[in-house]
Design an enzyme around this catalytic site. Structure first.
Site, PDB file in Angstrom:
ATOM      1  N   ARG A  27     -32.346   9.528   0.164  1.00 40.03           N
ATOM      2  CA  ARG A  27     -31.962   8.473   1.105  1.00 40.03           C
ATOM      3  C   ARG A  27     -32.592   7.154   0.677  1.00 40.03           C
ATOM      4  NH1 ARG A  27     -32.592  11.407   7.017  1.00 40.03           N
ATOM      5  NH2 ARG A  27     -31.055  13.035   6.621  1.00 40.03           N
ATOM      6  N   SER A 121     -27.815  11.000   7.884  1.00 39.52           N
ATOM      7  CA  SER A 121     -28.016  11.660   9.170  1.00 39.52           C
ATOM      8  C   SER A 121     -28.093  10.681  10.333  1.00 39.52           C
ATOM      9  CB  SER A 121     -29.259  12.549   9.102  1.00 39.52           C
ATOM     10  OG  SER A 121     -29.382  13.337  10.258  1.00 39.52           O
ATOM     11  N   HIS A 122     -29.253  10.611  10.980  1.00 42.21           N
ATOM     12  CA  HIS A 122     -29.424   9.796  12.188  1.00 42.21           C
ATOM     13  C   HIS A 122     -29.927   8.385  11.864  1.00 42.21           C
ATOM     14  CE1 HIS A 122     -33.038  11.893  11.047  1.00 42.21           C
ATOM     15  NE2 HIS A 122     -33.777  11.044  11.737  1.00 42.21           N
ATOM     16  N   ASP A 292     -25.569  13.097  16.426  1.00 43.25           N
ATOM     17  CA  ASP A 292     -26.006  12.104  15.447  1.00 43.25           C
ATOM     18  C   ASP A 292     -24.896  11.779  14.454  1.00 43.25           C
ATOM     19  OD1 ASP A 292     -26.012  14.425  13.922  1.00 43.25           O
ATOM     20  OD2 ASP A 292     -27.812  13.898  12.810  1.00 43.25           O
ATOM     21  N   ASP A 294     -24.048  12.613  11.349  1.00 43.61           N
ATOM     22  CA  ASP A 294     -23.309  13.630  10.591  1.00 43.61           C
ATOM     23  C   ASP A 294     -23.020  14.891  11.400  1.00 43.61           C
ATOM     24  OD1 ASP A 294     -26.077  14.261  10.497  1.00 43.61           O
ATOM     25  OD2 ASP A 294     -25.789  15.505   8.720  1.00 43.61           O
ATOM     26  N   THR A 361     -40.792  22.400   8.497  1.00 45.51           N
ATOM     27  CA  THR A 361     -39.612  21.618   8.865  1.00 45.51           C
ATOM     28  C   THR A 361     -38.620  21.630   7.705  1.00 45.51           C
ATOM     29  OG1 THR A 361     -40.891  20.203  10.344  1.00 45.51           O
ATOM     30  CG2 THR A 361     -38.822  19.307   9.508  1.00 45.51           C
ATOM     31  N   GLU A 380     -35.242  23.197  15.813  1.00 40.03           N
ATOM     32  CA  GLU A 380     -36.313  22.259  15.480  1.00 40.03           C
ATOM     33  C   GLU A 380     -36.436  21.251  16.602  1.00 40.03           C
ATOM     34  OE1 GLU A 380     -36.219  22.046  10.623  1.00 40.03           O
ATOM     35  OE2 GLU A 380     -35.111  20.514  11.716  1.00 40.03           O
ATOM     36  N   SER A 382     -36.620  18.229  16.378  1.00 38.94           N
ATOM     37  CA  SER A 382     -35.915  16.991  16.031  1.00 38.94           C
ATOM     38  C   SER A 382     -34.430  17.087  16.380  1.00 38.94           C
ATOM     39  CB  SER A 382     -36.108  16.667  14.555  1.00 38.94           C
ATOM     40  OG  SER A 382     -35.753  17.787  13.756  1.00 38.94           O
ATOM     41  N   LYS A 393     -27.983  23.119  10.860  1.00 39.25           N
ATOM     42  CA  LYS A 393     -28.009  22.932  12.305  1.00 39.25           C
ATOM     43  C   LYS A 393     -26.643  22.408  12.733  1.00 39.25           C
ATOM     44  CE  LYS A 393     -30.896  18.829  11.484  1.00 39.25           C
ATOM     45  NZ  LYS A 393     -31.668  19.167  10.287  1.00 39.25           N
TER      46      LYS A 393
END
Length: 564
Positions: A27, A121-122, A292, A294, A361, A380, A382, A393
């Site tokens: 990222r 992602s987020h 979120d 994705d 994680t 998780e 998160s 997830k």
């Protein structure tokens, strides 16, 4: 029209030292991919080069993204490089868009050797936002550390990449497109697929859609509100929840994917999904959820904006797991949570005599347990929850799991959670995020903190706040030995565990593109005082956490960026 075979080129390049994939891939800010010559090409070549040539030749690879800015540009390069690197077929989501759970599903369905997921992602999107590239392997889950390390090592020494620059694919038209390449005996195939259908079909085989349709659109149906946060999940919500299960169209908000997520932060928590929380307060909706960028994370809300913490969410699903037909057929093999996640799930596992795993994680650790037939449900803190139907997830799966529980129990979200606390007691849990902290200051603080808690004299120390006294029972840097393959993963978070079972955990997170994020997790179990305010109950431990770490002084921050 020129029908001659397309030319394959080998282009010289120079390596970059910073292409180490984190827990969720590589990222960076969009401008890094745009401004650094061949930055994208180098990383894509490193992914392909990490796969043995014999496995790569004629193989199938899945490609899709969350629709953020730079998505289509990256897909064009990936297509050209996949063709040049011997891949036989690419399966790409319509318009280049496909949720992370759907990509995991499609990899497994078509027995692909892997998938390239374009998401951060987020994290925010747009020209000034973030972009990310994640490689998932043949099981549909994130690549293990051995694979990501190999990709990184290749990226540090890369000298050239292969590309077919004349290849142009049409992402807007469903169906197969064939391309002849020079020196290739078989044509290269690109298949543009409906992004939703394979995944929707998987969900139909997990949940009772007839019962859910009656619950959501029948005579005494509940009212729900689902916030797509302008991420990839919007089309899935519209097709599955609205069209198939009969929810009114206005139940779904912010469900048009946008390159910049409407200028918002597509992170489903109380801070960034505040509009959804506010719209729930007057009580007109019985159930709310946000997703979120994705589509793999979720936040669950009850009437009046009643918040279900992610650790409580997975614990409630575990306790009501046979409300989901899939688990009636498969049985339950095991539960798992990431180490920082509260111990709420542990109590369900103990009561039901089902094995509980505590992992670092990262979903890849859950995937390994699932592949070995040891795990059925995991979560998780998160905002990630999922089952063994895929290896990621899955936000929409979690929402349908909750709706299945509500349809069976015929109680409100709040009543179901309060019943759960009465039965098991309550793990109060919170997380403080300090975002974009100077990375040197953060690392120095964590090193000093580890030295302090590793000292033998730290154990048995007492900390007093108001009328509460906490005595340290154990302190360490969490490490995990995988029960499947015995691999050891070290340095996964500093833990301070007190004699009453309360925990303070410190971690440096690697999912952002700017600076460091320091996270403090606080978890405390109560058997009697179960209906109190979380922040009030955890205030003494929060005071201790800040005192021990000296975080505000060490980072120059007066408070956290986000509290969940």
């Amino acid at each position: 029209m020129d029908n001659s075979p397309l030319q394959v080129l080998t282009v010289p390049t120079a390596p970059y030292p910073d292409q180490r994939p984190g827990t969720n891939g590589l990222r960076k800010k969009v401008y890094v991919f745009q401004s650094r010559r061949n930055y994208l090409h180098n990383f894509i070549q490193s992914i392909f080069s990490s796969i043995d040539l014999r496995d790569r030749q004629g193989s199938t690879v899945v490609v899709g993204g969350d629709g953020r800015f730079f998505n289509t540009t990256a897909i064009e390069v990936i297509v050209q490089m996949a063709a040049a690197n011997g891949v036989g077929r690419l399966i790409i989501g319509h318009h280049g868009i496909m949720s992370t759970p759907a990509i995991s599903c499609v990899i497994r369905k078509y027995k692909a050797i892997g998938g390239i997921i374009l998401t951060a992602s987020h994290n925010p999107g747009g020209p000034d936002g973030d972009f990310g590239i994640k490689f998932n392997t043949a099981n549909g889950g994130p690549a293990k550390e051995a694979v990501t390390n190999k990709i990184f090592q290749i990226s540090r020494t890369i000298e050239e990449f292969a590309i077919c620059p004349g290849l142009r694919v049409d992402l807007t038209t469903l169906g197969k497109q064939m391309f002849d390449l020079e020196n290739k005996f078989k044509p290269f195939t690109v298949e543009i697929v409906d992004s939703v259908e394979s995944y929707a079909n998987l969900l139909r085989n997990i949940f009772d859609f007839a019962a859910l349709k009656e619950f959501l659109s029948g005579e005494n149906h509940i009212k729900i509100r689902l916030d797509g946060m302008h991420g990839v999940v919007g089309p899935y919500v519209k097709r599955i929840i609205c069209e198939e299960l009969g929810c009114p169209v206005n139940s779904a908000i912010n469900c048009v994917p946008m390159e910049d997520f409407g200028g918002q932060h597509p992170d489903p928590n109380l801070t960034y999904a505040a509009d959804l929380v506010d719209s729930m307060r007057d009580g007109q909706y019985d159930f709310g959820a946000a997703f979120d960028g994705d589509g793999d994370r979720n936040m669950i809300l009850g009437k009046h904006g009643f918040f279900v913490s992610p650790p409580d969410s997975v614990a409630v699903i575990a306790d009501n797991i046979f409300c989901i037909p899939y688990f009636q057929h498969t049985g339950v093999r095991g539960f798992a949570r990431s180490m920082p996640t509260s111990g709420a799930l542990d109590r369900v596992a103990k009561a039901t005599k089902i094995e509980l795993y505590e992992t670092p994680t990262g979903w890849k650790f859950f995937g390994n347990l699932m592949d070995a037939g040891r795990l059925s449900l995991c979560g998780e803190e998160s905002f990630g929850t999922g089952g063994d139907h895929i290896r990621e997830k899955d936000g929409l799966w979690a929402v349908l799991a909750w709706l299945s529980i509500l349809a069976t129990r015929r109680k409100s979200v709040e009543d179901i959670l309060k019943d759960h606390w009465l039965k098991y007691g309550r793990n109060y849990f919170t997380r403080y995020d300090y975002e974009n902290v100077d990375i040197d200051a953060a690392c120095e603080m964590m090193e000093d903190l580890e030295m302090m808690i590793s000292n033998k004299s730290f154990v048995k120390q007492r900390f007093a706040v108001e009328d509460k006294i906490y005595q340290v029972e154990k302190a360490d840097n969490f490490e995990y030995t995988d029960p499947v393959d015995s691999t050891i993963t070290r340095n996964q978070g500093l833990r301070i565990i007190f004699s009453d079972g309360s925990r303070i955990i410190y971690r440096l997170s690697g999912t952002g593109s700017d600076g460091a994020t320091v996270r403090i997790y606080i978890d405390s179990y109560e058997k009697e005082q179960i209906f109190e305010d979380t922040q009030v109950m955890l205030a003494p431990l929060a005071t201790i956490a800040l005192k021990i770490s000296q975080l505000h002084h060490r980072t120059g921050r007066s408070g956290p960026s986000v509290i969940t």
